[in-house]
Every structure is written in C-alpha cells, then in structure tokens.
Design an enzyme around this catalytic site. Structure first.
Site, PDB file in Angstrom:
ATOM      1  N   TYR A 167       0.832  -1.208   0.000  1.00  0.00           N
ATOM      2  CA  TYR A 167       0.000   0.000   0.000  1.00  0.00           C
ATOM      3  C   TYR A 167       0.868   1.261   0.000  1.00  0.00           C
ATOM      4  CZ  TYR A 167      -4.382  -2.455   0.864  1.00  0.00           C
ATOM      5  OH  TYR A 167      -5.489  -3.243   0.745  1.00  0.00           O
ATOM      6  N   THR A 213       2.836  -5.863  13.966  1.00  0.00           N
ATOM      7  CA  THR A 213       3.033  -6.073  15.401  1.00  0.00           C
ATOM      8  C   THR A 213       3.478  -7.524  15.609  1.00  0.00           C
ATOM      9  OG1 THR A 213       1.299  -4.471  15.839  1.00  0.00           O
ATOM     10  CG2 THR A 213       1.890  -5.929  17.649  1.00  0.00           C
ATOM     11  N   GLU A 219       6.188   7.945   5.609  1.00  0.00           N
ATOM     12  CA  GLU A 219       5.072   8.251   4.720  1.00  0.00           C
ATOM     13  C   GLU A 219       3.859   8.656   5.548  1.00  0.00           C
ATOM     14  OE1 GLU A 219       5.085   8.405   1.281  1.00  0.00           O
ATOM     15  OE2 GLU A 219       3.320   9.416   2.078  1.00  0.00           O
ATOM     16  N   GLU A 249      -5.022   6.155   3.355  1.00  0.00           N
ATOM     17  CA  GLU A 249      -5.629   5.355   2.286  1.00  0.00           C
ATOM     18  C   GLU A 249      -6.903   6.009   1.777  1.00  0.00           C
ATOM     19  OE1 GLU A 249      -5.904   1.148   3.113  1.00  0.00           O
ATOM     20  OE2 GLU A 249      -3.923   1.307   4.026  1.00  0.00           O
ATOM     21  N   CYS A 281      -2.351   1.073  10.593  1.00  0.00           N
ATOM     22  CA  CYS A 281      -1.311   1.878  11.251  1.00  0.00           C
ATOM     23  C   CYS A 281      -1.591   2.277  12.696  1.00  0.00           C
ATOM     24  CB  CYS A 281      -1.066   3.138  10.435  1.00  0.00           C
ATOM     25  SG  CYS A 281      -0.290   2.775   8.864  1.00  0.00           S
ATOM     26  N   PHE A 320     -12.251  -0.343   6.546  1.00  0.00           N
ATOM     27  CA  PHE A 320     -11.986   0.458   7.759  1.00  0.00           C
ATOM     28  C   PHE A 320     -12.300   1.929   7.547  1.00  0.00           C
ATOM     29  CE2 PHE A 320      -8.020   2.971   7.509  1.00  0.00           C
ATOM     30  CZ  PHE A 320      -7.511   2.550   6.293  1.00  0.00           C
ATOM     31  N   LYS A 321     -12.439   2.327   6.271  1.00  0.00           N
ATOM     32  CA  LYS A 321     -12.892   3.678   5.918  1.00  0.00           C
ATOM     33  C   LYS A 321     -13.372   3.606   4.478  1.00  0.00           C
ATOM     34  CE  LYS A 321      -9.378   6.618   4.760  1.00  0.00           C
ATOM     35  NZ  LYS A 321      -8.124   7.362   4.898  1.00  0.00           N
TER      36      LYS A 321
HETATM   37  C1  UDX Z   1       4.139  -1.313   5.229  1.00  0.00           C
HETATM   38  C2  UDX Z   1       4.208  -1.316   6.748  1.00  0.00           C
HETATM   39  O1  UDX Z   1       3.200  -2.131   7.258  1.00  0.00           O
HETATM   40  C3  UDX Z   1       4.100   0.033   7.323  1.00  0.00           C
HETATM   41  O2  UDX Z   1       4.422   0.014   8.682  1.00  0.00           O
HETATM   42  C4  UDX Z   1       5.046   0.930   6.684  1.00  0.00           C
HETATM   43  O3  UDX Z   1       4.817   2.241   7.089  1.00  0.00           O
HETATM   44  C5  UDX Z   1       5.047   0.829   5.192  1.00  0.00           C
HETATM   45  O4  UDX Z   1       5.096  -0.492   4.743  1.00  0.00           O
HETATM   46  P1  UDX Z   1       2.100  -1.489   3.617  1.00  0.00           P
HETATM   47  O5  UDX Z   1       2.723  -0.999   2.367  1.00  0.00           O
HETATM   48  O6  UDX Z   1       0.679  -1.147   3.894  1.00  0.00           O
HETATM   49  O7  UDX Z   1       2.846  -0.899   4.858  1.00  0.00           O
HETATM   50  O8  UDX Z   1       2.351  -3.054   3.771  1.00  0.00           O
HETATM   51  P2  UDX Z   1       1.972  -4.210   2.776  1.00  0.00           P
HETATM   52  O9  UDX Z   1       0.872  -3.795   1.881  1.00  0.00           O
HETATM   53  O10 UDX Z   1       1.854  -5.436   3.598  1.00  0.00           O
HETATM   54  O11 UDX Z   1       3.267  -4.316   1.827  1.00  0.00           O
HETATM   55  C6  UDX Z   1       4.495  -4.795   2.202  1.00  0.00           C
HETATM   56  C7  UDX Z   1       5.081  -5.584   1.012  1.00  0.00           C
HETATM   57  O12 UDX Z   1       6.410  -5.972   1.309  1.00  0.00           O
HETATM   58  C8  UDX Z   1       4.317  -6.873   0.677  1.00  0.00           C
HETATM   59  O13 UDX Z   1       3.915  -6.867  -0.669  1.00  0.00           O
HETATM   60  C9  UDX Z   1       5.343  -7.980   0.961  1.00  0.00           C
HETATM   61  O14 UDX Z   1       5.228  -9.075   0.062  1.00  0.00           O
HETATM   62  C10 UDX Z   1       6.654  -7.238   0.765  1.00  0.00           C
HETATM   63  N1  UDX Z   1       7.796  -7.851   1.440  1.00  0.00           N
HETATM   64  C11 UDX Z   1       7.724  -8.217   2.732  1.00  0.00           C
HETATM   65  C12 UDX Z   1       8.991  -8.039   0.728  1.00  0.00           C
HETATM   66  O15 UDX Z   1       9.060  -7.748  -0.458  1.00  0.00           O
HETATM   67  N2  UDX Z   1      10.058  -8.571   1.387  1.00  0.00           N
HETATM   68  C13 UDX Z   1      10.012  -8.973   2.684  1.00  0.00           C
HETATM   69  O16 UDX Z   1      10.999  -9.470   3.225  1.00  0.00           O
HETATM   70  C14 UDX Z   1       8.795  -8.783   3.378  1.00  0.00           C
HETATM   71  C1  UDX Z   2      -3.393   7.028   8.812  1.00  0.00           C
HETATM   72  C2  UDX Z   2      -2.819   8.447   8.850  1.00  0.00           C
HETATM   73  O1  UDX Z   2      -3.874   9.400   8.641  1.00  0.00           O
HETATM   74  C3  UDX Z   2      -1.725   8.603   7.810  1.00  0.00           C
HETATM   75  O2  UDX Z   2      -1.117   9.882   7.919  1.00  0.00           O
HETATM   76  C4  UDX Z   2      -0.681   7.517   8.011  1.00  0.00           C
HETATM   77  O3  UDX Z   2       0.338   7.593   7.029  1.00  0.00           O
HETATM   78  C5  UDX Z   2      -1.316   6.140   7.984  1.00  0.00           C
HETATM   79  O4  UDX Z   2      -2.361   6.068   8.952  1.00  0.00           O
HETATM   80  P1  UDX Z   2      -5.208   5.753   7.336  1.00  0.00           P
HETATM   81  O5  UDX Z   2      -5.126   4.706   8.381  1.00  0.00           O
HETATM   82  O6  UDX Z   2      -5.088   5.350   5.908  1.00  0.00           O
HETATM   83  O7  UDX Z   2      -4.063   6.854   7.574  1.00  0.00           O
HETATM   84  O8  UDX Z   2      -6.605   6.505   7.453  1.00  0.00           O
HETATM   85  P2  UDX Z   2      -7.225   7.702   8.331  1.00  0.00           P
HETATM   86  O9  UDX Z   2      -7.971   8.576   7.429  1.00  0.00           O
HETATM   87  O10 UDX Z   2      -6.219   8.338   9.193  1.00  0.00           O
HETATM   88  O11 UDX Z   2      -8.308   6.939   9.219  1.00  0.00           O
HETATM   89  C6  UDX Z   2      -7.943   5.978  10.192  1.00  0.00           C
HETATM   90  C7  UDX Z   2      -9.168   5.518  10.960  1.00  0.00           C
HETATM   91  O12 UDX Z   2      -9.650   6.552  11.807  1.00  0.00           O
HETATM   92  C8  UDX Z   2     -10.358   5.099  10.090  1.00  0.00           C
HETATM   93  O13 UDX Z   2     -10.911   3.897  10.599  1.00  0.00           O
HETATM   94  C9  UDX Z   2     -11.338   6.245  10.234  1.00  0.00           C
HETATM   95  O14 UDX Z   2     -12.676   5.832  10.101  1.00  0.00           O
HETATM   96  C10 UDX Z   2     -11.056   6.701  11.655  1.00  0.00           C
HETATM   97  N1  UDX Z   2     -11.410   8.120  11.895  1.00  0.00           N
HETATM   98  C11 UDX Z   2     -10.750   9.119  11.249  1.00  0.00           C
HETATM   99  C12 UDX Z   2     -12.407   8.425  12.817  1.00  0.00           C
HETATM  100  O15 UDX Z   2     -13.007   7.523  13.429  1.00  0.00           O
HETATM  101  N2  UDX Z   2     -12.715   9.742  13.062  1.00  0.00           N
HETATM  102  C13 UDX Z   2     -12.069  10.765  12.432  1.00  0.00           C
HETATM  103  O16 UDX Z   2     -12.399  11.933  12.703  1.00  0.00           O
HETATM  104  C14 UDX Z   2     -11.061  10.452  11.495  1.00  0.00           C
END
Ligand code: UDX
Ligand code: UDX
Length: 466
Positions: free
Chosen positions: A17, A96, A163, A167, A278, A340-341
């Site tokens: 992502y 985690t 970052e 999302e 996150c 989740f959103k």
């Molecule tokens: C991840 C982390 O969860 C987050 O804490 C961080 O801020 C950014 O990277 P995200 O991109 O959402 O977030 O994770 P995910 O969608 O699970 O992607 C990670 C990718 O890494 C997967 O496609 C996985 O296959 C790959 N990976 C994992 C590798 O290529 N090599 C590895 O050893 C482990």
């Molecule tokens: C978050 C951070 O915003 C972003 O900066 C970071 O890089 C990754 O984590 P994300 O998890 O994609 O991003 O979504 P965000 O829009 O922050 O929402 C997180 C959760 O909080 C959602 O489940 C949303 O429904 C909830 N939320 C958000 C509330 O319940 N109330 C609010 O006012 C805002």
C-alpha cells in the site's frame, strides 16, 4: 528494460500500500529517474504489471499506466534491483509481533532485517537506504550495523523518510503533502544523502514543506503523528459516550470545540473507532518503547487511547443488543460496509471485524455488504463460527433484517431508497449508524428506530406508550 540512460536508479523493496503508490508518484514526477519496485510476492508483482492492480486507490491506475514500462518497473528480481540501485527505499511490512518477547506490542522487525541482509549481500557500490516503513526509534542504527557488518567496503547512508499518506486519498496526499520529513545523520555524507532525496521531492513539493531533522526524531515523529491523530479520535469517542447518557449531541460538541483554532476541526468525527493498518500498531509500538525505557505513566497514557477505541466498539454492540430487547440471537443483522474507511477495499483492523465477532458471539445471523471489501471481509471472518452471508447488493442484504448497522461511511449508503429497505425489513426495524453518516430524522420519519453514536436514541417505543 531498454538502453535508456537515467539520472539515477531508484529501487523500492516492498510493493504494498505504501511502496507501490509512492514509487508511482515519484516515477511520474521524475521521468529521468528509473524507478523499480520489487517484492518477494510474485502474485503482487504480476498484478502490478496487469490491469488488475493489487490495491485500489483513486487516481492510482492512470498514474501507473502513464509510467509503467517507461521509467517505472515492477519485478521480483530483488538482487539485480539492489545491485543496480543508487537509492533504495525499504517499504516492507512491519507488523506487530505475534510471538515471543513484546508479542502484541513490539514491532516484528524480521522483514526489515532480512531486507538489510539481502541489500548487503547484493551491493557492490555505495547506496542511500531510505526507511519508508514505520519503524521503532533507532531502527536506523540496527540497519546500519547489519549493513556495515563484516568486511564489506560498501558504504550505506541511511535516511528516514516516513510516509504520511492516508488510504483512499493516498495519491492526493503524496502529490500535495503537508510536509516531507527527511531524517539524516548530521555528517557530510548524511547531509549529501539528504540532499539527493530533496532533489527528488523538490520536483513537486515546495521547499518550505521539506522538514529535515536527525534520524531518531524523524523515526519518532511518524509514530507520534499517528498517535496524536488516533488520540483525537479516542478523545471525541470518550465524549460520545457521555453525550449518549446526557442527551448532548457529539457532532454539536465537536463543531463547537473544533472552532477553536488551537484545536481545529479535523479528526474529531465520533464513530466506531479507528481501524486500518497503522494506528493501533503504531500506538502499541509507542507504548512498548515507553515501557522499554521505564516510562510506565507515559505508556499508560497511550494505552488509554487503545482502551477507549475498544470500549467504543463494545459499547456499540452493547447498545444494539440492549435496544433489540436484550437478544440478537437468531436475528438477521446487516452490516453496511466492512472497509476500515470509505474509498478503500482495505479491512485491516477494521472495526467491522471486531463488531462482527461480537455479534456472532451473540448468535446473530450476519449479512455483510460492501462495494469493495467483500473479498477481504470473507478472509477476515473465515475462521469465525456462525452464519455469515456476503451480499454485494445492499437492498438484498437488508431484506428481512431486524437491524442495519452502518460500519463504513460509503457515499452510496446515503443515496439508498430507505423506504424500500424499511418496507422489506422485520418490524420493529432498527438502524444503528456507527459513523453518523445517514439522515437520522428522515429515517426516523420512515419508521426506523435510529441509534447514532453520541446522540440521543430516536425510538418509536416511548412515543407509542405515551
Ligand atoms: C508497510 C508497513 O506495514 C508500514 O508500517 C510501513 O509504514 C510501510 O510499509 P504497507 O505498504 O501497507 O505498509 O504493507 P503491505 O501492503 O503489507 O506491503 C508490504 C510488502 O512488502 C508486501 O507486498 C510484501 O510481500 C513485501 N515484502 C515483505 C517483501 O518484499 N520482502 C520482505 O521481506 C517482506
Ligand atoms: C493514517 C494516517 O492518517 C496517515 O497519515 C498515516 O500515514 C497512515 O495512517 P489511514 O489509516 O489510511 O491513515 O486513514 P485515516 O484517514 O487516518 O483513518 C484511520 C481511521 O480513523 C479510520 O478507521 C477512520 O474511520 C477513523 N477516523 C478518522 C475516525 O473515526 N474519526 C475521524 O475523525 C477520522
């Protein structure tokens, strides 16, 4: 990949992502840089190379199509990518820990460490390593130790560049960031590496939005940003509980409080609590760090943010069961939304997962509908016992239901024909709005008993008996 000469080769390890969209934006703004994204998952890479991208994010696909095959490449050849790269972004997942010391709280750093070892093994020239994944404070130190271990003559300069994309608005956030944070060592090579990264971002980010700091502050700032955002949600949700028992309206309170420019209006929407990959993970990480350094009161403070989030979901289910005459056993309950959103198919740590499990424990019959998240929902609940039906059409999903519970504020749920839905539901018909998204008065007028977060109940029962 052609003979074209590029200014620099950028590699990103981890096509998730974060990695996929970030590199797409960089490739779009820096056509003279070669950007390669690698991943251990062949399936993921195949999908990045297809029309069916592995993630849904508004605006992503057209940007991928613009650069793919020009200066943006997706590959599983990790070692070759490392060898060719000048700058390597590390974007692998940092979940985690689920085992051993710190289980349930500390970050599982095994993927970061494995990646570092692989970088070391395949590097023949000096490189800049950019931590993009969210990591605990001082993770760069660990990275550096691994990379420089043994008799390797290659020099690695480590930067932290967290970052902040959310999302659903990821592309917009990356193209118009509030800030770009770059942490580096305060040494000549550290500053030079930082300037290399600034050169990339300054193609589209104004200079005044670049924040530079030392490495540890940058790493910690990412955790703290997410913790502060989540803390605002728990703050307003704790007040929503008080509103429900006192007759105040949480949206009115949030509006009044948010007008104070020192507080501001954002992230004060009461609801089911925060989900996503996150917030919980990063707060748990912060708690673990505080405990590790013996700062128990600080750890307890942040623990409460999570405790309120859990309390909010429990309260919601409790209110549902209490409203429905203290039993939902064998009753059909339809969940509107599972992501989740809105605007994402992502269901990681979605409140809908926790609420589904609680309702199934109460032996409700669950029907789930969502425009983008049903496949993920199916996986999330595959080991959970009970009756669950996945139905993309909200009208069908609500037919014969005793209650609707809105989990995700998708726009389309506002535009539904609730008269038609009401007519085909069991009576009395209940509607629980977990995101304060619908027109409660209109629904009440149609005949629903309406329960919204942090608002007084709108039921027809009292009126009938009066
Ligand atoms: C991840 C982390 O969860 C987050 O804490 C961080 O801020 C950014 O990277 P995200 O991109 O959402 O977030 O994770 P995910 O969608 O699970 O992607 C990670 C990718 O890494 C997967 O496609 C996985 O296959 C790959 N990976 C994992 C590798 O290529 N090599 C590895 O050893 C482990
Ligand atoms: C978050 C951070 O915003 C972003 O900066 C970071 O890089 C990754 O984590 P994300 O998890 O994609 O991003 O979504 P965000 O829009 O922050 O929402 C997180 C959760 O909080 C959602 O489940 C949303 O429904 C909830 N939320 C958000 C509330 O319940 N109330 C609010 O006012 C805002």
């Amino acid at each position: 990949m052609g003979d074209k000469q590029y200014v620099k080769n950028i590699l990103c390890i981890g096509a998730g992502y974060v990695g996929g969209p970030t590199m797409t934006v960089i490739a779009n703004f820096c056509p003279d840089y070669k950007v390669t994204v690698v991943d251990i998952s062949r399936d993921r890479i195949d999908r990045w190379n297809s029309d069916d991208l592995p993630i849904y994010e508004p605006g992503l696909k057209e940007r991928v199509l613009k650069a793919r095959g020009q200066n943006l490449f997706f590959s599983t050849d990790i070692d070759r990518g490392i060898d060719e790269a000048d700058i390597i972004f590390v974007s692998v997942n940092t979940p985690t820990k689920t085992f051993g010391e710190g289980a349930g709280r500390a970050v599982d750093l095994q993927y970061i460490e494995k990646t570092a070892r692989r970088i070391k093994a395949s590097s023949k020239s000096d490189k800049i390593i950019v931590e993009k994944s969210t990591v605990p404070v001082r993770a760069a130190e660990t990275l550096s130790k691994i990379l420089h271990s043994g008799n390797n003559s290659v020099h690695f300069e480590i930067l932290s560049n967290p970052e902040f994309m959310a999302e659903g608005t990821g592309i917009h956030d990356m193209e118009n960031p509030d800030r770009v944070l770059i942490g580096s060592m305060d040494t000549p090579s550290g500053r030079a590496a930082r300037d290399e990264l600034i050169k990339i971002y300054e193609r589209w980010v104004p200079r005044e939005k670049m924040v530079t700091s030392d490495l540890w502050s940058s790493e910690l700032s990412k955790l703290v940003s997410n913790a502060f955002l989540a803390q605002r949600i728990s703050s307003i949700n704790s007040i929503s509980a008080l509103c429900e028992v006192t007759g105040a309206d949480v949206d009115e309170v949030a509006r009044a409080v948010g007008k104070d420019s020192r507080i501001g209006p954002k992230f004060l929407r009461a609801g089911l609590g925060f989900g996503g990959s996150c917030f919980r993970k990063d707060i748990l990480n912060l708690i673990y760090l505080c405990e590790h350094y013996g700062l128990q009161p600080a750890a307890d403070f942040w623990q409460q943010v999570i405790a309120i989030n859990d309390f909010q979901m429990q309260r919601f289910v409790h209110r549902m069961v209490a409203a429905m005459f203290n039993t939902v056993a064998d009753k059909k309950i339809t969940l509107f939304g599972f992501a989740f959103k809105p605007d994402t198919g992502d269901t990681r740590d979605s409140p809908a997962i926790h609420i589904s499990k609680m309702l199934l424990k109460e032996r409700a019959r669950l029907w789930v509908t969502d425009p983008h998240a049903l496949n993920n929902a199916r996986q999330d609940l595959e080991d959970v016992e009970g009756e669950i039906v996945y139905e993309p059409d909200p009208y069908k999903a609500a037919e014969g239901a005793h209650a609707i519970a809105l989990m995700t504020e998708w726009d389309q749920y506002r535009a539904l024909d609730y008269r038609r839905i009401f007519d085909r539901m069991e009576k009395p018909a209940f509607l629980f709005d977990g995101r304060n998204h619908l027109d409660h008065q209109a629904l009440f007028d149609l005949g629903f008993n309406v329960y919204a977060v942090g608002k007084p109940d709108r039921t027809r029962f009292n009126n009938d008996s009066q």
